[in-house]
Design a protein around this motif. Structure first.
Motif, PDB file in Angstrom:
ATOM      1  N   GLU A  92       2.358   4.102   6.327  1.00 55.11           N
ATOM      2  CA  GLU A  92       1.960   3.536   5.035  1.00 55.11           C
ATOM      3  C   GLU A  92       0.742   4.252   4.457  1.00 55.11           C
ATOM      4  O   GLU A  92       0.665   4.458   3.244  1.00 55.11           O
ATOM      5  N   LEU A  95       1.429   7.340   2.316  1.00 50.93           N
ATOM      6  CA  LEU A  95       2.179   7.223   1.065  1.00 50.93           C
ATOM      7  C   LEU A  95       1.335   7.596  -0.152  1.00 50.93           C
ATOM      8  O   LEU A  95       1.872   7.803  -1.241  1.00 50.93           O
ATOM      9  N   LEU A  97      -0.635   5.859  -2.097  1.00 55.99           N
ATOM     10  CA  LEU A  97      -0.358   4.936  -3.186  1.00 55.99           C
ATOM     11  C   LEU A  97      -1.448   4.960  -4.261  1.00 55.99           C
ATOM     12  O   LEU A  97      -1.157   4.756  -5.444  1.00 55.99           O
ATOM     13  N   LEU A 100      -0.935   7.180  -7.318  1.00 59.36           N
ATOM     14  CA  LEU A 100       0.220   6.945  -8.183  1.00 59.36           C
ATOM     15  C   LEU A 100      -0.065   5.890  -9.242  1.00 59.36           C
ATOM     16  O   LEU A 100      -0.942   5.036  -9.069  1.00 59.36           O
ATOM     17  N   GLU A 104       4.731   2.725 -10.014  1.00 59.32           N
ATOM     18  CA  GLU A 104       5.349   3.725  -9.143  1.00 59.32           C
ATOM     19  C   GLU A 104       4.879   3.539  -7.702  1.00 59.32           C
ATOM     20  O   GLU A 104       5.668   3.699  -6.753  1.00 59.32           O
ATOM     21  N   ALA A 105       3.613   3.184  -7.522  1.00 62.97           N
ATOM     22  CA  ALA A 105       3.089   2.927  -6.182  1.00 62.97           C
ATOM     23  C   ALA A 105       3.798   1.737  -5.544  1.00 62.97           C
ATOM     24  O   ALA A 105       4.153   1.764  -4.358  1.00 62.97           O
ATOM     25  N   ARG A 107       6.808   0.607  -6.288  1.00 69.59           N
ATOM     26  CA  ARG A 107       8.185   1.011  -5.991  1.00 69.59           C
ATOM     27  C   ARG A 107       8.242   1.836  -4.699  1.00 69.59           C
ATOM     28  O   ARG A 107       9.152   1.649  -3.875  1.00 69.59           O
ATOM     29  N   ARG A 108       7.310   2.736  -4.525  1.00 74.08           N
ATOM     30  CA  ARG A 108       7.311   3.563  -3.316  1.00 74.08           C
ATOM     31  C   ARG A 108       7.075   2.710  -2.077  1.00 74.08           C
ATOM     32  O   ARG A 108       7.727   2.905  -1.043  1.00 74.08           O
ATOM     33  N   LEU A 109       6.164   1.747  -2.170  1.00 75.46           N
ATOM     34  CA  LEU A 109       5.870   0.898  -1.022  1.00 75.46           C
ATOM     35  C   LEU A 109       7.076   0.045  -0.648  1.00 75.46           C
ATOM     36  O   LEU A 109       7.412  -0.082   0.537  1.00 75.46           O
ATOM     37  N   ALA A 111      10.282   0.605  -1.319  1.00 77.93           N
ATOM     38  CA  ALA A 111      11.339   1.477  -0.805  1.00 77.93           C
ATOM     39  C   ALA A 111      11.032   1.928   0.621  1.00 77.93           C
ATOM     40  O   ALA A 111      11.931   1.967   1.480  1.00 77.93           O
ATOM     41  N   PHE A 112       9.771   2.259   0.884  1.00 79.83           N
ATOM     42  CA  PHE A 112       9.390   2.663   2.238  1.00 79.83           C
ATOM     43  C   PHE A 112       9.624   1.528   3.229  1.00 79.83           C
ATOM     44  O   PHE A 112      10.185   1.740   4.310  1.00 79.83           O
ATOM     45  N   VAL A 217      13.882  -3.288  -4.575  1.00 79.27           N
ATOM     46  CA  VAL A 217      12.772  -2.666  -5.314  1.00 79.27           C
ATOM     47  C   VAL A 217      12.638  -3.309  -6.687  1.00 79.27           C
ATOM     48  O   VAL A 217      11.527  -3.675  -7.113  1.00 79.27           O
TER      49      VAL A 217
END
Length: 229
Positions: A92, A95, A97, A100, A104-105, A107-109, A111-112, A217
């Protein structure tokens, strides 16, 4: 000595002249291998069903060596829990975050988290097992408590940035956001067999996973996003 943390520390403090025969010259690698195999064993069978004999055989070590490193079966189980939590938290932090845009941050978290749980079924089983034990062993680990502080701090940071930019609505709790992300990602693995059987779904098919990932997400983002005036 009933405390697995104390037992593990006692095991690691054995005098050098009492080291088990056959110990390798790479103790870190040996311990990592034991933890890897033990995670699968505990994840599949739980604390009660797991066998140190089988872990020793699979790692080409001895029971004595395992007890030397971890103190007891419970000490090994707790070490496995700590390693599993540390692994997800370590990734984590990579990433980035903070670099970003807030949405977007987020969404990435999400999805991860979804992908991590999907590809680490042993982690899911460990958490389920520890819930059966009412977090008895987890409560004894200060390390796990500390590992989760940065995870919540990262969510708080991206959420507060999103509020300031007008993207996210006010009044949400970072821990509650974390709970929602975890719950949606966890269910997809923990209940795949029962849910899939009831509704006749192939929850392990690439098409289903991709669709479900996008849905999770989107659900979290829409929950946090500020509604238009």
């Amino acid at each position: 000595m009933n405390d697995p943390v104390q037992k593990r520390r006692a095991g690691s403090a054995v005098a050098k002249n009492d080291k088990p025969a056959g110990r390798t010259n790479d103790p870190e690698r040996t311990q990592a291998n034991i933890l890897r195999v033990a995670e699968a064993e505990f994840g599949e069978k739980g604390l009660a069903g797991a066998r140190i004999d089988e872990i020793a055989e699979a790692t080409h070590t001895s029971k004595r060596m395992i007890y030397y490193y971890f103190g007891s079966k419970e000490g090994l189980y707790l070490a496995v829990l700590e390693a599993a939590y540390r692994r997800v938290r370590d990734v984590e932090t990579e990433l980035n975050l903070h670099d970003l845009d807030p949405e977007e941050a987020l969404r990435r978290l999400v999805a991860f988290t979804f992908d991590h749980h999907l590809h680490h079924e042993s982690y899911i089983r460990l958490v389920m097992s520890e819930n059966i034990h009412r977090a008895h062993y987890l409560a004894q680990s200060q390390r796990i408590q500390e590992l989760n502080i940065p995870a919540i701090a990262a969510i708080r940071d991206l959420y507060e940035r999103g509020v300031r930019s007008g993207q996210f609505r006010k009044g949400l709790d970072p821990v509650d956001i974390h709970a929602s992300i975890s719950a949606l990602s966890f269910f997809n693995v923990s209940n795949r067999h029962t849910f899939g059987r009831i509704f006749k779904l192939d929850m392990q098919s690439p098409a289903y996973i991709a669709q479900r990932r996008d849905s999770v997400v989107e659900m979290v983002v829409r929950f946090v996003r500020k509604l238009p005036a």
